[in-house]
Scaffold this motif. Structure first.
Motif, PDB file in Angstrom:
ATOM      1  N   ALA A  83      42.078  31.136  26.844  1.00 38.46           N
ATOM      2  CA  ALA A  83      42.876  30.158  27.596  1.00 38.46           C
ATOM      3  C   ALA A  83      42.510  30.294  29.072  1.00 38.46           C
ATOM      4  O   ALA A  83      42.691  31.355  29.651  1.00 38.46           O
ATOM      5  N   GLU A 141      38.976  40.098  34.634  1.00 39.61           N
ATOM      6  CA  GLU A 141      40.180  39.357  34.258  1.00 39.61           C
ATOM      7  C   GLU A 141      40.874  40.168  33.179  1.00 39.61           C
ATOM      8  O   GLU A 141      40.310  40.377  32.105  1.00 39.61           O
ATOM      9  N   GLU A 143      43.843  40.335  30.399  1.00 40.73           N
ATOM     10  CA  GLU A 143      44.610  39.353  29.642  1.00 40.73           C
ATOM     11  C   GLU A 143      45.286  40.027  28.445  1.00 40.73           C
ATOM     12  O   GLU A 143      44.737  40.966  27.864  1.00 40.73           O
ATOM     13  N   ASP A 172      38.346  39.560  30.085  1.00 42.39           N
ATOM     14  CA  ASP A 172      37.510  38.364  30.002  1.00 42.39           C
ATOM     15  C   ASP A 172      36.612  38.391  31.241  1.00 42.39           C
ATOM     16  O   ASP A 172      36.912  37.775  32.255  1.00 42.39           O
ATOM     17  N   LYS A 185      30.947  33.673  30.305  1.00 44.84           N
ATOM     18  CA  LYS A 185      31.890  34.692  29.853  1.00 44.84           C
ATOM     19  C   LYS A 185      31.464  35.324  28.525  1.00 44.84           C
ATOM     20  O   LYS A 185      32.230  36.072  27.928  1.00 44.84           O
TER      21      LYS A 185
HETATM   22 MN    MN Z   1      40.122  34.416  31.233  1.00 42.43          MN
END
Ligand code: MN
Length: 285
Positions: A83, A141, A143, A172, A185
């Motif tokens: 997301a 990142e 998450e 991520d 990514k």
């Molecule tokens: Mn992300």
């Protein structure tokens, strides 16, 4: 239960600072023949294996957590769904950062939709994170990652959480630049999952979990999953309206504000409330 994979594909039950080697509990998994299933058969079988795991754990050899190398708790995810911009403050920082915004138009998640990461990007915290494009900015990142436990085809958000096997911390990792997210990514190792899977019965409500990420001991990201724009049940409803979710599929729920660059030599320390902590070393070039 806190379930991990470690060393050479050993299966572990985590208890405080030790890992009980419960690999024999997996012997009940059916032998598979080609073509192999496109989902994770261990995650699929967890409800049936609970009793065996508990039995084996009673006499299982214990290892200190600090002495094992942790792998991704999911060995064979069929899909890694992610997301984008699912926290409003991260949307704002992406708009404010020319390096992020001027190379990609950043829209709110409702317009962007979900994206997929290559399953080959999945790694565990025990492996060093190797920067693939050291000439470009690469960001961390943190998450919350939800792991699907049973087939979910067009489920409602009311029914969604009953399809979750458990949760773990997800990274991520992102190369900044103009290309599609799914490319930037998906480099090898850019989806770090760990330190273990906490089964969903221990996290009845995935909203309200504190997340924290430090780089070299300095706090970069600190947030709470209550601030997700689209919460976990709604993400499952949305994703499963397009494709059937299968056991072992991973949903990375989005990162909060505070993303920033990482470089070889950095040490990332991540914590999510109720799940635990993991440390990932960014490899020297
Ligand atoms: Mn992300």
């Amino acid at each position: 239960m806190r379930l991990c994979r470690f060393n050479n594909d050993r299966f572990g039950l985590v208890s405080r600072d030790t890992v009980l080697d419960v690999t024999p509990a997996m012997s009940g998994l059916q032998a598979r023949r080609y073509p192999f299933p496109e989902h994770d058969v261990l995650i699929e079988s967890l409800p049936a294996l609970r009793g065996a795991i508990e039995t084996v754990a009673k006499t299982a050899p214990a290892r200190a957590l600090k002495d094992v190398s942790l792998l991704s708790p999911v060995a064979n995810p069929g899909k890694v769904i992610a997301a984008p911009v699912n926290y409003l403050k991260h949307l704002a920082e992406a708009h404010a950062d020319p390096e992020i915004h001027h190379q990609n138009e950043i829209h709110e998640i409702q317009r962007v939709g979900l994206f997929l990461k290559a399953t080959s990007s999945v790694a565990g915290p025990g492996a060093p994170l190797v920067i693939r494009h050291p000439d470009r900015r690469t960001d961390h990142e943190i998450e919350l990652a939800a792991v699907i436990g049973r087939r979910a085809d067009r489920v409602t958000k009311q029914d969604a959480l009953s399809h979750v096997a458990g949760y773990c911390i997800g990274f991520d990792i992102t190369v900044r630049g103009p290309e599609e997210r799914s490319l930037r990514k998906s480099a090898d190792g850019y989806t770090v999952l760990g330190p273990w899977l906490v089964t969903a019965d221990e996290i009845p409500n995935p909203s309200g979990l504190e997340l924290h990420l430090a780089v070299n001991g300095e706090t970069r990201q600190k947030a709470n999953t209550k601030d997700l724009v689209i919460d976990v049940p709604s993400l499952i409803e949305w994703a499963s309206s397009y494709y059937t979710l299968m056991p072992g599929d991973v949903i990375l729920t989005g990162t909060p504000e505070g993303v920033g660059p990482i470089a070889p030599g950095d040490v990332l320390d991540a914590t999510i409330e109720t799940i635990g902590s993991m440390r990932v070393q960014v490899a020297k070039a």
